[in-house]
Scaffold this active site. Structure first.
Site, PDB file in Angstrom:
ATOM      1  N   HIS A  34       1.685  11.781  -4.361  1.00  0.00           N
ATOM      2  CA  HIS A  34       2.070  13.161  -4.668  1.00  0.00           C
ATOM      3  C   HIS A  34       1.156  13.811  -5.705  1.00  0.00           C
ATOM      4  O   HIS A  34       0.778  13.193  -6.693  1.00  0.00           O
ATOM      5  CB  HIS A  34       3.499  13.196  -5.184  1.00  0.00           C
ATOM      6  N   ASP A  83     -10.529 -27.012  -1.057  1.00  0.00           N
ATOM      7  CA  ASP A  83     -11.938 -26.916  -1.447  1.00  0.00           C
ATOM      8  C   ASP A  83     -12.844 -27.117  -0.231  1.00  0.00           C
ATOM      9  O   ASP A  83     -13.902 -26.483  -0.125  1.00  0.00           O
ATOM     10  CB  ASP A  83     -12.237 -27.969  -2.520  1.00  0.00           C
ATOM     11  N   PHE A 126       5.922  21.035   4.152  1.00  0.00           N
ATOM     12  CA  PHE A 126       7.111  20.172   4.246  1.00  0.00           C
ATOM     13  C   PHE A 126       8.326  21.045   3.993  1.00  0.00           C
ATOM     14  O   PHE A 126       8.581  21.485   2.870  1.00  0.00           O
ATOM     15  CB  PHE A 126       7.044  19.016   3.241  1.00  0.00           C
ATOM     16  N   ARG A 128       1.033  22.610   0.680  1.00  0.00           N
ATOM     17  CA  ARG A 128       1.009  21.600  -0.379  1.00  0.00           C
ATOM     18  C   ARG A 128      -0.249  20.755  -0.235  1.00  0.00           C
ATOM     19  O   ARG A 128      -0.936  20.796   0.787  1.00  0.00           O
ATOM     20  CB  ARG A 128       2.246  20.711  -0.305  1.00  0.00           C
ATOM     21  N   ASN A 132       2.597   8.553   0.340  1.00  0.00           N
ATOM     22  CA  ASN A 132       2.388   9.933  -0.073  1.00  0.00           C
ATOM     23  C   ASN A 132       2.083   9.937  -1.565  1.00  0.00           C
ATOM     24  O   ASN A 132       2.967   9.772  -2.396  1.00  0.00           O
ATOM     25  CB  ASN A 132       3.653  10.754   0.243  1.00  0.00           C
ATOM     26  N   VAL A 148       4.162  13.976   6.509  1.00  0.00           N
ATOM     27  CA  VAL A 148       3.308  12.796   6.638  1.00  0.00           C
ATOM     28  C   VAL A 148       3.581  12.110   7.966  1.00  0.00           C
ATOM     29  O   VAL A 148       2.657  11.676   8.670  1.00  0.00           O
ATOM     30  CB  VAL A 148       3.527  11.835   5.454  1.00  0.00           C
ATOM     31  N   GLN A 149       4.867  12.025   8.338  1.00  0.00           N
ATOM     32  CA  GLN A 149       5.224  11.380   9.606  1.00  0.00           C
ATOM     33  C   GLN A 149       4.494  12.047  10.782  1.00  0.00           C
ATOM     34  O   GLN A 149       3.964  11.366  11.667  1.00  0.00           O
ATOM     35  CB  GLN A 149       6.751  11.482   9.839  1.00  0.00           C
TER      36      GLN A 149
END
Lengths: 276, 276, 276, 276
Positions: free
Chosen positions: D241, D57, D153, D170, D239, D212-213
């Site tokens: 999706h 506190d 991808f 995508r 990711n 993504v990498q």
């Protein structure tokens, strides 16, 4: 004896992303739909008669099919396309209740195909439709706003359990839900929605507020004035309190500078305002 | 012109823990309350007149005061104590709307003062009260249940967009909300609530289900039969689908053994059933 | 120049429900898995070379395949089955990190195939495995507990900003996370887990507490004593404060009866305790 | 025997709103702080000795006091002010771990004192400080972004359980967490933060992504190039999706127009990239 006096069924949280492309310029619509049926479905409850039940999985499939056949221009129009389909294809369906929540995506630097989320705010449309008539509402849910000036709360009713001090200068934060209905003749639901959102925001910003109630009413009034196509608006504005921290026990003043934001408890203010 | 056609205000998420002690045996009640006022409050909206507004902070304070003066025996009784206070002390209040959600705490090994949470399930009471009459409902929200046998879904209506296969053996999971109203004369709300919860659970467990609708109705019927003091019950049972995983592409059978649980989309089934 | 100094990828929130049947007696396992790969995957980052990347969709598929081939008896064993598969099939995978959270389902009245949720508590297993060695932990996350007696907090360090009053009688609530590692030779992970959960709960219930730290340490010590197969345990116990409501301004006493439960701010206490 | 091998305690979710005023121009900072202590606190666990424990506190109170004495200009500076206070006032405190999350507020139409929430994104600073040294990181958590072009991808590793089809087009959506550390000599943390956020967003928007990498690494590289004061950056990009809906069973094509957004399961990609 047990009598079925009300029943409804359908599918909720049907999520869809639509991308429409004009060359390098993409438009994204992302939404979640809830679709409920009412009608002659009693025997599915009382007699285990599934012959009256269009599966909720089919309702879900249909959302995607209708979107493919009729690209979504506004969620209001999409509500109508869905209602029209279901009322046309299920004879014993009497009314369909559709709620669509759209997630805002803003362009990154006016890029043609890259977007950043507009946050928890949702654009909303709800439609209740029968074969004879419809009731459509548009709205904004979850609009989180804050003003740090021109907000007071004083001269209220005091009883034996009232301990809050009056103030002429407090923070005023809310997460607003607004829903409104239009008169006939709206040409562009997207433009109308943007206009009403602007009026609500600018009225909130400029208002010299004596209470949440006071500001809520003037926001509603401004929306009705600025957008003559609206006939009614319903606003819910919880008071998300930011409490002035008492620093006096530490021998410090606090000239409205340091606050404790809280989620609970929360004030709750709502009203419906109608143009006449 | 803009006319105020509906308004309501109050406080939500007022949380309270009460500990009552009989020697080493402690009873815990933990709840969250929502309290809304309706009445002659228009001028606070339309004329910035706060003299009609009892602050929501006062409403919050009062919850604790009323609990201290009238120890909470059931949330139904606490709703009434709160309503009685507010209707007695605010003359221009016409109706008060109270919803209380109680969090379940179970004893650890029957210990006198140590408890483990009963999960997300909430016991609920809602009261709408005026000076002349009241409408009280009791309920259970968020009761998550699952049955792995005696659940089928087949012989349903098929249209051009129906792709779901019929099944005579599926998983049936839901997160049930139940709300009911009693006839006059309930002596012990806690016992009545426990009885109804038991009947709902055991009917769900034993039912030979042709659909969620079918099971929902028979649960409602069982509650009305077993508890003659109930006059009406409303059940909402979303279908939290567990999808059979297709392993055939990996040359494996799947004899109803491996499923994918999903949160969305979700079926939605509700009904109200009345004793006559 | 930019150098890749760490990388990891995989799939999270892979959900699975398994039903195993012995006549009318069904066993349900419901879980969510997280599986991360580390190894020679750099070129996917630095050279857009996907030839090293097993798709995360494949990782997801594999969870269901492995469960079908090796019915899940405990989540600890399932972690090992998954790790064994991936390390056996992806040559450039160096270590696999698996976390599984199991949702508790309790039987309704000892029914064979109907269940009620055990709430937000999760049984957890985490495994880090290479081809040479493994580190396995078991645990409980989200165990919400409360004691209303035998809890004090006094004689603490006081500085110029300390305003909390000492107390010899307060409420003590927490949502505990516990993770432990076993010595070799555990025959039955399910039984071991249940035993440790029991010891943690009963120690919490009986403890005469001077602080969260004090109780946490004695709970850890009791777990290590009662379960000689544990070699180390890590406990996190946030202090979910329930504040004594000050009713003196309303001329009411409050003999530790009415509290305000709060979610934030929250104390946070953790420790790791090792058997020697 | 049981040995305490690690311990830590403190306060989490300490929320603060600061308003600084220059005439009609107000600046709002809203944040939530987590502050953990490590040092010579063992006896509070092992001997119920609270004399070493500064109450959590008090830690909370101190956050407000330090903010009042040193108005917050950046959360990085506020971390340092807090660390400096605690290390100066608690002799047996060896290291203090502070994490601050700031909620974004944007002006409504450039208004001086009215703001709209910037959503779930959080600006983050974390500091680990001893009396001898410190490690400071800045970051962005929860930045939700989506690109609808230039994302492929394909050509990935295929095993017996791989069923996902390759794609050259995508949707790529993520909710990014980024954390970085600076070299010495940052003059303006707010400007530096805004610059890095801009580079991350524009790189994401323009990138021609093979995975993504691939995009994650190039975003990290761009941040290191554009902001020479950064020495290391850590990115986590799940990711999220959006699955192409298969409409072929309804005799409809789907030219990358209608998708199903999903929250789970979710890919997970992370990396740390260092400037040399």
């Amino acid at each position: 004896m047990a009598n079925l006096t009300f029943d409804s069924y359908g599918k909720t949280r049907v999520r869809l992303t639509q991308v429409l492309r004009q060359g390098d310029r993409h438009e994204v619509v992302e939404l979640s739909a809830k679709i409920l049926f009412r009608g002659k479905f009693e025997t599915s409850y009382t007699k285990a008669d599934n012959s009256v039940v269009l599966p909720t999985d089919t309702i879900k499939n249909t959302v995607y099919v209708v979107a493919r056949k009729n690209p979504i221009q506004s969620i209001e129009q999409f509500c109508r396309d869905l209602a029209s389909h279901f009322l046309g294809s299920v004879p014993h369906l009497e009314s369909v209740h559709i709620e669509i929540q759209q997630s805002p995506w803003n362009r990154i630097n006016n890029h043609g195909s890259a977007f950043v989320s507009g946050g928890i705010e949702r654009r909303v449309a709800t439609l209740i439709a029968t074969r004879e008539k419809e009731h459509l509402e548009s709205g904004i849910h979850g609009l989180e706003i804050l003003k740090t000036a021109k907000s007071a709360f004083s001269d209220y009713l005091v009883d034996e359990f009232t301990t809050i001090p009056p103030t002429r200068d407090r923070l005023f934060g809310t997460v607003m839900d607004a829903d409104w209905s239009y008169r006939d003749g709206v040409a562009d639901y997207n433009a109308a929605h943007a206009d009403i959102r602007d009026v609500l925001l600018s009225t909130f910003a400029d208002h010299v507020s004596e209470s949440v109630q006071h500001t809520l009413f003037d926001m509603a009034k401004a929306a009705l004035s600025a957008a003559p196509l609206i006939k009614e608006i319903h606003l819910v504005m919880p008071n998300k309190h930011r409490l002035l921290m008492d620093l006096s026990k530490f021998k410090l003043s606090n000239p409205n500078q340091i606050f404790v934001p809280t989620d609970e408890p929360s004030g709750y203010i709502e009203a419906r305002v109608t143009a006449d």
